[in-house]
Motif scaffolding. Structure first.
Motif, PDB file in Angstrom:
ATOM      1  N   LEU A   1     -11.390  10.982 -10.777  1.00 10.58           N
ATOM      2  CA  LEU A   1     -11.229   9.596 -10.275  1.00 10.58           C
ATOM      3  C   LEU A   1     -10.247   9.223 -10.733  1.00 10.58           C
ATOM      4  N   PHE A   2      -8.792   8.394 -10.665  1.00  9.02           N
ATOM      5  CA  PHE A   2      -8.321   7.151 -11.603  1.00  9.02           C
ATOM      6  C   PHE A   2      -7.652   6.216 -11.023  1.00  9.02           C
ATOM      7  N   LEU A   3      -8.064   5.136 -10.880  1.00 10.86           N
ATOM      8  CA  LEU A   3      -7.440   3.813  -9.642  1.00 10.86           C
ATOM      9  C   LEU A   3      -6.467   2.881 -11.271  1.00 10.86           C
ATOM     10  N   GLY A   4      -5.173   2.402 -10.419  1.00  5.19           N
ATOM     11  CA  GLY A   4      -3.978   2.349 -11.052  1.00  5.19           C
ATOM     12  C   GLY A   4      -3.235   2.138 -10.783  1.00  5.19           C
ATOM     13  N   ASP A   5      -1.651   1.586 -11.266  1.00  6.91           N
ATOM     14  CA  ASP A   5      -0.746   2.261 -10.568  1.00  6.91           C
ATOM     15  C   ASP A   5       0.186   3.115 -10.341  1.00  6.91           C
ATOM     16  N   GLU A   6       1.201   3.726 -10.039  1.00  4.88           N
ATOM     17  CA  GLU A   6       1.620   4.814  -9.790  1.00  4.88           C
ATOM     18  C   GLU A   6       1.220   6.071 -11.383  1.00  4.88           C
ATOM     19  N   GLY A   7       2.027   5.612 -12.123  1.00  5.88           N
ATOM     20  CA  GLY A   7       2.221   5.638 -13.439  1.00  5.88           C
ATOM     21  C   GLY A   7       0.595   6.072 -14.324  1.00  5.88           C
ATOM     22  N   ALA A   8       0.027   5.310 -14.012  1.00  7.63           N
ATOM     23  CA  ALA A   8      -1.424   5.653 -14.607  1.00  7.63           C
ATOM     24  C   ALA A   8      -2.047   6.709 -14.378  1.00  7.63           C
ATOM     25  N   ARG A   9      -1.156   7.047 -13.074  1.00  9.46           N
ATOM     26  CA  ARG A   9      -3.059   8.034 -12.050  1.00  9.46           C
ATOM     27  C   ARG A   9      -1.786   9.463 -11.936  1.00  9.46           C
ATOM     28  N   ALA A  10      -0.825   8.661 -11.683  1.00 11.05           N
ATOM     29  CA  ALA A  10       0.224  10.136 -12.430  1.00 11.05           C
ATOM     30  C   ALA A  10      -0.302  11.104 -13.812  1.00 11.05           C
ATOM     31  N   PHE A  11      -0.449  10.463 -14.974  1.00  8.60           N
ATOM     32  CA  PHE A  11      -1.011  10.514 -16.317  1.00  8.60           C
ATOM     33  C   PHE A  11      -1.896  11.087 -16.612  1.00  8.60           C
ATOM     34  N   PHE A  12      -2.799  10.957 -15.626  1.00 12.40           N
ATOM     35  CA  PHE A  12      -4.546  11.121 -15.953  1.00 12.40           C
ATOM     36  C   PHE A  12      -4.880  11.927 -14.835  1.00 12.40           C
ATOM     37  N   SER A  13      -4.243  12.247 -13.384  1.00  9.17           N
ATOM     38  CA  SER A  13      -4.848  12.718 -12.286  1.00  9.17           C
ATOM     39  C   SER A  13      -4.368  14.139 -12.102  1.00  9.17           C
ATOM     40  N   GLU A  14      -3.234  14.904 -12.564  1.00  6.04           N
ATOM     41  CA  GLU A  14      -2.128  14.968 -11.918  1.00  6.04           C
ATOM     42  C   GLU A  14      -2.370  16.920 -11.295  1.00  6.04           C
ATOM     43  N   GLY A  15      -1.541  16.164 -10.743  1.00  3.70           N
ATOM     44  CA  GLY A  15      -2.291  18.180  -9.717  1.00  3.70           C
ATOM     45  C   GLY A  15      -3.060  17.704  -9.048  1.00  3.70           C
ATOM     46  N   ARG A  16      -4.352  16.371  -8.737  1.00  8.06           N
ATOM     47  CA  ARG A  16      -4.782  16.466  -7.785  1.00  8.06           C
ATOM     48  C   ARG A  16      -4.472  16.070  -5.859  1.00  8.06           C
ATOM     49  N   GLY A  17      -3.990  15.754  -6.361  1.00  8.60           N
ATOM     50  CA  GLY A  17      -3.155  14.947  -4.683  1.00  8.60           C
ATOM     51  C   GLY A  17      -3.751  13.849  -4.369  1.00  8.60           C
ATOM     52  N   ASP A  18      -4.027  13.706  -3.255  1.00  6.66           N
ATOM     53  CA  ASP A  18      -5.100  13.003  -2.730  1.00  6.66           C
ATOM     54  C   ASP A  18      -6.544  13.227  -2.296  1.00  6.66           C
ATOM     55  N   LEU A  19      -6.793  13.778  -3.398  1.00  2.87           N
ATOM     56  CA  LEU A  19      -8.199  14.017  -3.667  1.00  2.87           C
ATOM     57  C   LEU A  19      -8.131  13.632  -4.612  1.00  2.87           C
ATOM     58  N   GLY A  20      -7.552  12.628  -5.385  1.00  3.47           N
ATOM     59  CA  GLY A  20      -7.984  12.292  -6.436  1.00  3.47           C
ATOM     60  C   GLY A  20      -7.721  10.718  -6.830  1.00  3.47           C
TER      61      GLY A  20
END
Lengths: 293, 293
Positions: A173-192
């Motif tokens: 899981l990646f916690l942080g701002d939207e950009g960081a999360r989108a970069f690291f955990s793309e495609g996992r949706g809410d499960l990320g």
DNA sequence: CGAATAGTGTCTCTAAGACAATATCGT
DNA sequence: ACGATATTGTCTTAGAGACACTATTCG
């Protein structure tokens, strides 16, 4: 609490009469929950305990252990009970350390309605985390390794710690701002992402722990045995929490005359490590009560 | 918060169906209040705002301002509203500083029933405390000078600050263990103690403020004008809060290059004091958000 | 002996505190 | 000039960190 039964209020009632007529549900009542950020240091890294939600809302997402406060218990008691029920792990009650973080009360933080949550942070020695088992409310419970990314530690990476023999893919899981999360955990949706506002609570706990370890003695509650430890073990706790490296020599001097006194040399036991065996120390600091935030 | 509408739980319901059928009152609901320790520094001493209870319970006793949280507001909003309603004083909203202390939840802390209270600490410049007026819930509101007695500051003396022309006797309260209170405030009965568990909350606030003033910039929120102040004014704030004296020369060096930058020399205005006029400084620290407890 | 880890010595740098000296105002 | 307050200078001490050196174990 003694009361002044004789004094009358503006309506001419005594305190007993007032209380007998008092309807507490005349004021609207929110629901109250507790959530607990349970942390430990194992294998030289900081870990946090999460449960996977087994029911709506946020079904399937990872969350902090917690639940509703009942009418006859303090929130301190509730947090101990809920963590026990959901994960089988005992916090509080002379094991490790725990304290309130703060209360989260944004009106729409829970889709079920108006629910205020009192958040806690708990620290446990890694030796005390055995016997973990998922309870009724959670379909799963697991430890996640906490790693901070970026100079300011704004982004947090959580990686599930897997059993030895298991061959499944660990969850990340990646916690942080939207950009960081989108970069690291793309495609996992809410499960990320974590359920509710638990990401905010977790970040609050990490910040509190990192700030407090340098001016309080909470590090000792992360040691397997605060009455028999080596300065290298203590150093590993500090390094895992703060993310920085400490010079071994300076660390020795800093602590050996400050918080601890030498233990028995024989207690060293079998040297399970190479090199010169370390002296064991004992924590002689006073109780945790006088620590002020 | 996006939700995964498609996922079904163990009963085969979607999240929408679950929420539609959810009865939040199935779990018992405590009532939730806020209480606020509003503090200021005036005339070189630390002061706290109390209200006298105008109704049961604890009728006639002094208490912290506070009240019930309504369903559409956060506890942060509730504390601002309640202090405003009960005393006429505005806290938060870019005036001074405020933060949560912790949540008090002992089951029988309130004789009216199960009431959990989220406690806050608020700091105000003394220039902003004008226009104080008692509201509906409180028959009176007043500032009390805080003085710590004993080496460890365990006992606290509160002395009501009176108006210039008033000739009534100021109220004095003593907080501490039973022995200390019996010694100092004999014969006053319950009127010599604070309502509810507000003594514990007040002690918590004083301890937090004294601890935090040395490693954060909250002192600046006690200045009348954080954009134009002298180092002597700042020193008085530190001395009032910590109870110790600071060497004037050392204090200058400690702060003049750390938190502040020189203001305009002309801003000194009329010298309302004897001796050499002081340089004015401006606080250029970042926001309070990044302060970790 | 060499690798590895534990522990000590020493040097520098910085910050805090005690306290003396100087600066700038009003009267 | 003098009293009062503001500001700077100097000295000492304590603690943190860099880093070299010594100690003790195992193989």
């Amino acid at each position: 609490m003694a009361t002044m039964g004789g004094i009358l209020d503006a309506q001419g009632r005594t305190e007993e009469e007032f209380l007998a007529a008092y309807d507490i549900s005349a004021y609207p009542q929110p629901s109250v929950t507790v959530d607990d950020v349970v942390m430990t240091v194992d294998d030289n890294d900081l870990r946090v305990l999460l449960v996977r939600r087994g029911g709506h809302p946020f079904l399937g997402q990872w969350a902090l252990p917690g639940g509703f406060v009942s009418m006859e218990e303090s929130t301190d008691d509730a947090v101990v009970r809920e963590v026990r029920e959901e994960t089988g792990i005992k916090v509080g009650d002379r094991i490790g350390y725990f304290e309130q973080l703060r209360t989260f009360s944004a009106p729409y933080r829970d889709p079920r309605g108006r629910i205020i949550s009192v958040a806690y942070m708990a620290l446990l020695p890694s030796a005390r985390i055995g016997g973990m088992e998922a309870g009724d409310d959670a379909s799963d419970a697991a430890w996640f390794s906490v790693r901070l990314i970026g100079d300011d530690g704004e982004c947090v990476m959580l990686t599930q710690v897997m059993d030895e023999e298991g061959d499944e893919e660990p969850v990340t899981l990646f916690l942080g701002d939207e950009g960081a999360r989108a970069f690291f955990s793309e495609g996992r949706g809410d499960l990320g992402r974590l359920a509710f506002d638990h990401e905010e609570i977790l970040k609050c706990a990490i910040a509190r722990l990192r700030a407090k370890i340098v001016y309080s003695c909470i590090a000792f509650s992360l040691l397997d045995d605060p009455c028999c430890f080596t300065l290298t073990e203590l150093r590993h706790v500090y390094e895992a929490v703060t993310g920085r490296r400490y010079d071994m020599g300076n660390f020795q001097r800093m602590f050996k005359n400050l918080f601890v006194k030498p233990g028995l040399a024989e207690a060293n036991g079998a040297a399970d490590t190479k090199g010169r065996p370390a002296t064991t120390y004992e924590f002689v600091g006073k109780g945790y009560d006088e620590i002020v935030r």
